[in-house]
Structures are given as C-alpha cells and as structure tokens.
Design a protein around this motif. Structure first.
Motif, short mmCIF file in Angstrom:
data_model
loop_
_atom_site.label_atom_id
_atom_site.label_comp_id
_atom_site.label_asym_id
_atom_site.label_seq_id
_atom_site.Cartn_x
_atom_site.Cartn_y
_atom_site.Cartn_z
N CYS A 155 0.82 -1.22 0.00
CA CYS A 155 0.00 0.00 0.00
C CYS A 155 0.85 1.27 0.00
O CYS A 155 0.40 2.33 -0.41
CB CYS A 155 -0.93 0.00 1.21
N GLY A 156 2.07 1.18 0.51
CA GLY A 156 2.97 2.34 0.51
C GLY A 156 2.82 3.27 1.70
O GLY A 156 3.49 4.29 1.77
N ALA A 157 1.96 2.92 2.65
CA ALA A 157 1.75 3.79 3.81
C ALA A 157 3.05 3.98 4.61
O ALA A 157 3.36 5.08 5.07
CB ALA A 157 0.65 3.22 4.70
N CYS A 158 3.80 2.90 4.75
CA CYS A 158 5.05 2.97 5.53
C CYS A 158 6.04 3.94 4.87
O CYS A 158 6.72 4.71 5.56
CB CYS A 158 5.67 1.59 5.68
N ILE A 189 12.20 3.95 3.02
CA ILE A 189 11.34 2.90 2.42
C ILE A 189 10.91 3.40 1.05
O ILE A 189 10.46 4.53 0.91
CB ILE A 189 10.11 2.60 3.30
N ARG A 190 11.09 2.56 0.05
CA ARG A 190 10.77 2.96 -1.33
C ARG A 190 9.71 2.07 -1.93
O ARG A 190 9.67 0.88 -1.64
CB ARG A 190 12.02 2.88 -2.21
N ILE A 191 8.89 2.65 -2.80
CA ILE A 191 7.91 1.88 -3.57
C ILE A 191 8.26 2.10 -5.04
O ILE A 191 8.24 3.23 -5.52
CB ILE A 191 6.46 2.40 -3.32
N ASP A 192 8.66 1.05 -5.72
CA ASP A 192 9.05 1.16 -7.13
C ASP A 192 8.22 0.19 -7.97
O ASP A 192 8.23 -1.02 -7.72
CB ASP A 192 10.54 0.83 -7.30
N ASN A 233 7.67 -1.58 -11.54
CA ASN A 233 8.42 -1.92 -12.76
C ASN A 233 7.61 -2.98 -13.50
O ASN A 233 7.53 -4.13 -13.07
CB ASN A 233 9.81 -2.45 -12.36
N GLY A 234 6.96 -2.55 -14.59
CA GLY A 234 6.09 -3.47 -15.32
C GLY A 234 4.95 -3.93 -14.43
O GLY A 234 4.24 -3.11 -13.86
N SER A 235 4.81 -5.23 -14.27
CA SER A 235 3.70 -5.73 -13.46
C SER A 235 4.14 -6.10 -12.04
O SER A 235 3.49 -6.89 -11.37
CB SER A 235 3.07 -6.94 -14.15
N THR A 236 5.27 -5.52 -11.62
CA THR A 236 5.76 -5.82 -10.26
C THR A 236 5.97 -4.54 -9.46
O THR A 236 6.46 -3.54 -9.98
CB THR A 236 7.12 -6.57 -10.33
N ARG A 237 5.55 -4.57 -8.21
CA ARG A 237 5.84 -3.47 -7.28
C ARG A 237 6.83 -3.97 -6.25
O ARG A 237 6.63 -5.01 -5.63
CB ARG A 237 4.57 -3.00 -6.57
N ARG A 238 7.91 -3.21 -6.08
CA ARG A 238 8.90 -3.58 -5.07
C ARG A 238 8.80 -2.62 -3.89
O ARG A 238 8.86 -1.40 -4.06
CB ARG A 238 10.31 -3.54 -5.66
N VAL A 239 8.63 -3.20 -2.71
CA VAL A 239 8.67 -2.40 -1.47
C VAL A 239 10.03 -2.70 -0.86
O VAL A 239 10.33 -3.85 -0.53
CB VAL A 239 7.55 -2.83 -0.48
N SER A 240 10.89 -1.69 -0.76
CA SER A 240 12.23 -1.94 -0.25
C SER A 240 12.58 -1.00 0.89
O SER A 240 12.08 0.13 0.96
CB SER A 240 13.27 -1.84 -1.36
N ALA A 263 13.57 -6.39 0.87
CA ALA A 263 12.75 -6.07 -0.30
C ALA A 263 11.67 -7.13 -0.49
O ALA A 263 11.90 -8.31 -0.25
CB ALA A 263 13.61 -5.97 -1.55
N VAL A 264 10.50 -6.65 -0.88
CA VAL A 264 9.37 -7.54 -1.14
C VAL A 264 8.84 -7.21 -2.53
O VAL A 264 8.61 -6.04 -2.84
CB VAL A 264 8.25 -7.31 -0.09
N ASP A 265 8.67 -8.22 -3.38
CA ASP A 265 8.11 -8.01 -4.72
C ASP A 265 6.67 -8.50 -4.76
O ASP A 265 6.38 -9.62 -4.32
CB ASP A 265 8.94 -8.77 -5.76
#
Ligand code: SF4
Ligand code: SF4
Length: 175
Positions: free
Chosen positions: A46-49, A58-61, A63-70, A110-112
C-alpha cells in the motif's frame, strides 16, 4: 592513600556490574525497538510505511507488473512509525539489535508484489493483494447483502479521473 583504598574496597564489594556480552549471547527486552523488517507474506504494497518514514528509507518502485517495497534500514531511527501505520502488521521492528556489518547490502529488505492492470487502459497500478483486501473490506462476510465493488476500484488514477470525473489520488491533475 586511605581514600584510594576505600574506593578499591567499594569496587570490590560491588562485584561485576557489566554484562558478559558479546562473550555470551544476549536477548533484548520485550518491546525493544530493533532492526525493522517487512513480512513478505503479509505486505499488500500500500505504501503507507514509505509515506510516514521520516528519513525516507522505504521505497515503492513499480516496474512493469511488479511493485517492489524496499527498505534500506542503515539510516533507520527506530521511530516505529512504519509499524504503527502498517494495516497488515507487515512492517515491524524486531528485537534484533546486532546490525554491525561490513556490507550495506545486509541492511536491506525487499518484497516483490504482483500488480493488477487497470480494466480500462491495462496499465498495472495496484497490487493484487491490495485490491483483494479492498474488495473483501468493501463487502465483509458479516454483511447480509453482498455488494458489487464499484468500477473505479479497478481503474488506474488517470482512467478514474476520465471516467468518473473525480480524482481519488490528488496527485492526478484535471485538464
Ligand atoms: S522505524 Fe522509522 S525510520 Fe525506521 S524504517 Fe520505520 S519509519 Fe523508517
Ligand atoms: S509494509 Fe505495510 S504499510 Fe508498508 S507497503 Fe507493506 S502493507 Fe503497506
């Protein structure tokens, strides 16, 4: 000389006052704020963090059909704001205090997550997990009447503005 001897006696009487760590392993007390982490099984992306993290580590990226929370917690202030805001108890501070390392890569998590496409233009814009959570909460099992989710649930911010005339996401500008 006598004051010095008195001091030595006081020290000897006190005995050992330091802990044998690191010769013997130690555990942190309950609710200790140690190394932060993100649970990949629970995160919905969700990107709240990322919004509330003061040092913006903490980043939300997407890329195509994947969201990476790192998370690069080398600059973490252990404020626990990510833990407080997380709707799924995925972001949390562990009791691990041993962060010393020679490689900065060791201080990252990181979580994809898979993204769902907009039903109108096909642009991936929301994680499948987040969409599932929103849908489940829109019509919870205890409600007698099953509600259909509104169309805009499945529209990306741009198509939502175009189709409904209102921007849920305020970063999307009306022309
Ligand atoms: S504890 Fe604070 S500084 Fe560390 S990752 Fe969470 S929000 Fe960011
Ligand atoms: S860790 Fe929690 S707040 Fe952060 S993106 Fe995942 S679900 Fe959202």
């Amino acid at each position: 000389m006598i004051p010095l001897l008195k001091e030595v006696l006081i020290c000897l009487k006190a005995g050992r006052v330091t802990l044998p760590y690191p010769l013997k392993p130690m555990s942190a007390p309950p609710r200790f704020r140690g190394r932060p982490t993100i649970d990949g099984d629970k995160c919905i992306g969700c990107g709240a963090c990322a919004e509330v993290c003061p040092p913006r580590l903490i980043r939300i990226d997407d890329n195509g059909s994947t969201r990476r929370v790192s998370m690069d917690y080398s600059r973490c202030t252990y404020c626990a704001r990510c833990q407080e805001i997380c709707p799924t108890e995925s972001a949390r501070l562990t009791e691990d205090f041993e962060d010393a390392t020679t490689s900065r890569k060791d201080l990252t998590v990181a979580v994809d997550l898979e993204l769902a496409p907009c039903t109108d233009c096909g642009t991936p814009f929301i994680t499948k997990r987040m969409l599932a959570k929103m849908t489940a909460e829109f019509s919870p099992p205890w409600m007698k009447v099953k509600l259909e989710t509104p169309e805009w649930f499945h529209l990306c911010p741009a198509c939502r503005v175009e189709k409904t005339g209102s921007a849920i996401d305020r970063s999307v500008k009306h022309d």
